[in-house]
Design an enzyme around this catalytic site. Sequence first.
Site, PDB file in Angstrom:
ATOM      1  N   ARG A 210       0.858  -1.202   0.000  1.00 56.37           N
ATOM      2  CA  ARG A 210       0.000   0.000   0.000  1.00 56.37           C
ATOM      3  C   ARG A 210       0.881   1.234   0.000  1.00 56.37           C
ATOM      4  O   ARG A 210       1.879   1.277   0.715  1.00 56.37           O
ATOM      5  CB  ARG A 210      -0.838   0.048   1.270  1.00 56.37           C
ATOM      6  CG  ARG A 210      -1.292  -1.275   1.745  1.00 56.37           C
ATOM      7  CD  ARG A 210      -2.590  -1.577   1.140  1.00 56.37           C
ATOM      8  NE  ARG A 210      -2.980  -2.935   1.489  1.00 56.37           N
ATOM      9  CZ  ARG A 210      -4.214  -3.378   1.369  1.00 56.37           C
ATOM     10  NH1 ARG A 210      -5.154  -2.582   0.922  1.00 56.37           N
ATOM     11  NH2 ARG A 210      -4.502  -4.617   1.654  1.00 56.37           N
ATOM     12  N   VAL A 211       0.465   2.236  -0.733  1.00 54.80           N
ATOM     13  CA  VAL A 211       1.317   3.435  -0.760  1.00 54.80           C
ATOM     14  C   VAL A 211       1.343   4.113   0.610  1.00 54.80           C
ATOM     15  O   VAL A 211       2.332   4.747   0.963  1.00 54.80           O
ATOM     16  CB  VAL A 211       0.914   4.446  -1.859  1.00 54.80           C
ATOM     17  CG1 VAL A 211       1.104   3.830  -3.235  1.00 54.80           C
ATOM     18  CG2 VAL A 211      -0.504   4.932  -1.680  1.00 54.80           C
ATOM     19  N   ASP A 212       0.279   3.960   1.389  1.00 57.98           N
ATOM     20  CA  ASP A 212       0.292   4.550   2.738  1.00 57.98           C
ATOM     21  C   ASP A 212       1.352   3.894   3.619  1.00 57.98           C
ATOM     22  O   ASP A 212       1.703   4.418   4.662  1.00 57.98           O
ATOM     23  CB  ASP A 212      -1.062   4.324   3.443  1.00 57.98           C
ATOM     24  CG  ASP A 212      -2.197   4.965   2.689  1.00 57.98           C
ATOM     25  OD1 ASP A 212      -1.919   5.808   1.813  1.00 57.98           O
ATOM     26  OD2 ASP A 212      -3.363   4.610   2.970  1.00 57.98           O
ATOM     27  N   ASP A 213       1.787   2.722   3.233  1.00 58.60           N
ATOM     28  CA  ASP A 213       2.760   1.997   4.049  1.00 58.60           C
ATOM     29  C   ASP A 213       4.199   2.207   3.580  1.00 58.60           C
ATOM     30  O   ASP A 213       5.123   1.664   4.178  1.00 58.60           O
ATOM     31  CB  ASP A 213       2.458   0.486   4.005  1.00 58.60           C
ATOM     32  CG  ASP A 213       1.143   0.130   4.683  1.00 58.60           C
ATOM     33  OD1 ASP A 213       0.702   0.908   5.547  1.00 58.60           O
ATOM     34  OD2 ASP A 213       0.565  -0.912   4.334  1.00 58.60           O
ATOM     35  N   VAL A 214       4.376   2.942   2.484  1.00 59.32           N
ATOM     36  CA  VAL A 214       5.730   3.131   1.949  1.00 59.32           C
ATOM     37  C   VAL A 214       6.605   3.816   3.003  1.00 59.32           C
ATOM     38  O   VAL A 214       6.171   4.709   3.716  1.00 59.32           O
ATOM     39  CB  VAL A 214       5.697   3.962   0.650  1.00 59.32           C
ATOM     40  CG1 VAL A 214       7.084   4.473   0.280  1.00 59.32           C
ATOM     41  CG2 VAL A 214       5.121   3.128  -0.482  1.00 59.32           C
TER      42      VAL A 214
END
Length: 690
Positions: A558-562
């Site tokens: 997920r991009v929020d987790d990058v």
Amino acid sequence: NYLRHVESLAVLPSGAGKISHLNAVILGEALASEENDLVFPSEEFSRQALVPSPMKYMEMYRRSIEDPAGFWSEIASEFYWKQKWGTTVYSENLDVRKGPIKIEWFKGGITNICYNALDRNIEAGNGDKIAIYWEGNDLGQDGSLTYSSLLEKVCQLANYLKDIGVRKGDAVVIYLPMLMELPIAMLACARIGAIHSVVFAGFSADSLAQRIVDCKPKAVITCNAVRRGPKVIHLKDIVDDALAESAKSGVSVDVCLTYENQSAMNRHDTKWQKGRDIWWQDTIPEYPTTCEIEWVDAEDPLFLLYTSGSTGKPKGVLHTTGGYMIYTATTFKYAFDYKPPDIYWCTADCGWITGHSYVTYGPLLNGATVIVFEGVPSYPDPGRCWNIVDKYKVTLFYTAPTLVRSLMREGDEYVTRYSRKSLRVLGSVGEPINPSAWRWFFNIVGDSRCPISDTWWQTETGGFLITPLPGAWPQKPGSATFPFFGVQPVIVDEKGAEIEGECSGYLCIKSSWPGAFRTLYGDHERYETTYFKPFPGYYFSGDGCSRDKDGYHWLTGRVDDVINVSGHRIGTAEVESALVSHPQCAEAAVVGVEHEVKGQGIYAFVTLVDGVPYSEELRKSLTLAVRKQIGPFAAPDKIHWAPGLPKTRSGKIMRRILRKIASRQLDELGDTSTLADPNVVDQLIALSDC
Ligand code: ATP
Ligand code: MG
């Protein structure tokens, strides 16, 4: 442009002398090539495959992009339409700058998905073919339904629902375990044009109540109890609580149709509210076994389903009939290389989108034989899956990385004691599959013989968007490979500009595909804000992705987790895969935490293979694995031994909770209602001081 890009990159993967013959129809022997990481389908497999070569794929893909209307209407014509759609096959606006987001496919076409899945197949002569094999929780507990008998059961329930006043457009909540009655209930709703909302029968009363309040169903369909492994779960009690709870919000449900699941609980022990509660077995068999079809518009709603809740509060995704029907049928057929003799088993529960599209609709629309499994893969022992595979001679086996990793941890012996000779194609969905898990799945479960379809998609997308087509391509372990027909994935940068070639960024989709969701139920604004505003002009998936020099797609999480370490943007999948490749690491989840110097540091949670103690030495060798495979900049700053990881009930790691634990923001854990086992969180908090 995109097409040319894929063509130039994809048709001739570089760095492989062995595949200079790619323009031949037949690919080489199955082999895992160390230096270029390509795994080939066998010559025999490719020869019989629906899409036998990259060339054939390109030919079909090109057509689907250049002429989507022609491509999809040709496929749609193979299904039954009471009335054909109008002159426009599809219309769309995916650009918020141009007005409200709107997607329509086959508008004006009149059809019914239940008719297409059952009646149509029966009329084609498949009435006596097994539609569903049911395998119960305990060994030796089983049953089956042919297409004709399935239709009869569906009709009886459909007649009952009509009788109690359920009409086209009304909602029905289904809270059932994996009994045959679950797909039966879905199909019965579809037959009469009612909108089903299946709630995974592992959710709490509160979560169920929330969903009931949201869609205000005319009826709830459930069963008294279910056995999951050795445990008995009293579902009816949960429903009772949920109905009491939703009544407080002014939503009262008049009918609670309850199936008596005798192997789990006797009806006399079931709490009962007279007038509202109805025993399925006492009522439904009284109804006629034929039921007229409610013909619906292609754009009439088929179902409402909530996302898994990995990233926050679940979203109520709405799918309509026509496009979804064509898309699930087509993706199922090609991604699993489906042929009529196949026996197909998907381990997902119908409470998730995977169970909607690839237990119920996709396979049945193809006239396939499907296995519905009530139990758990670890009961009575971790060999259960392969026991089932041998029992029914399963040819297509579709599961999730979490299951692959957990079985891998138990050792090969549970697998190898079974023959598994029938297996032909394996599938994976839900999370990126770590290359080491991929290889275990391929080598041990599939005896290095079965291509793996690593299908990337979402509740929102209705069906596969990026997936290998077995037989067409050499595979790379851990890559979802190439887009399905009609799908144009693009990778964009922070500003929303498309990046070409080898790159990494935000995964978006350009233009619609038939299976796309049409709105978030009752909240079109959230639909636009979440998915279409971040990168105007595109559907934004929320996932990160990189594309390699050969055009293969790699989901990075997920991009929020990058995580941003000293300016390096690191996807969670890459670091986790490096950790999981360590022979003593069973599972890993990494999150970013504030770091004075680097901006963010990497905090890794790891679970170990059974019996392995956590030690300083092991910590060092785990760190070394990451340094070696990715680089010193990605080395975890902290490794946190975890007896288990917090997961959604669909089995996905919930990194947002781990992030809070890592940064000790324990009062901000957020929505935990979709957590499978809340105890895991407490354990981790207790251990985080070690
Ligand atoms: P929520 O949207 O509520 O946070 P969720 O995204 O987990 O929940 P789903 O729709 O069930 O709900 O899951 C879709 C997501 O699962 C994708 O966005 C992606 O992150 C992940 N996923 C699914 N299949 C794959 C795959 N083959 N490879 C990598 N990631 C995958
Ligand atoms: Mg999601």
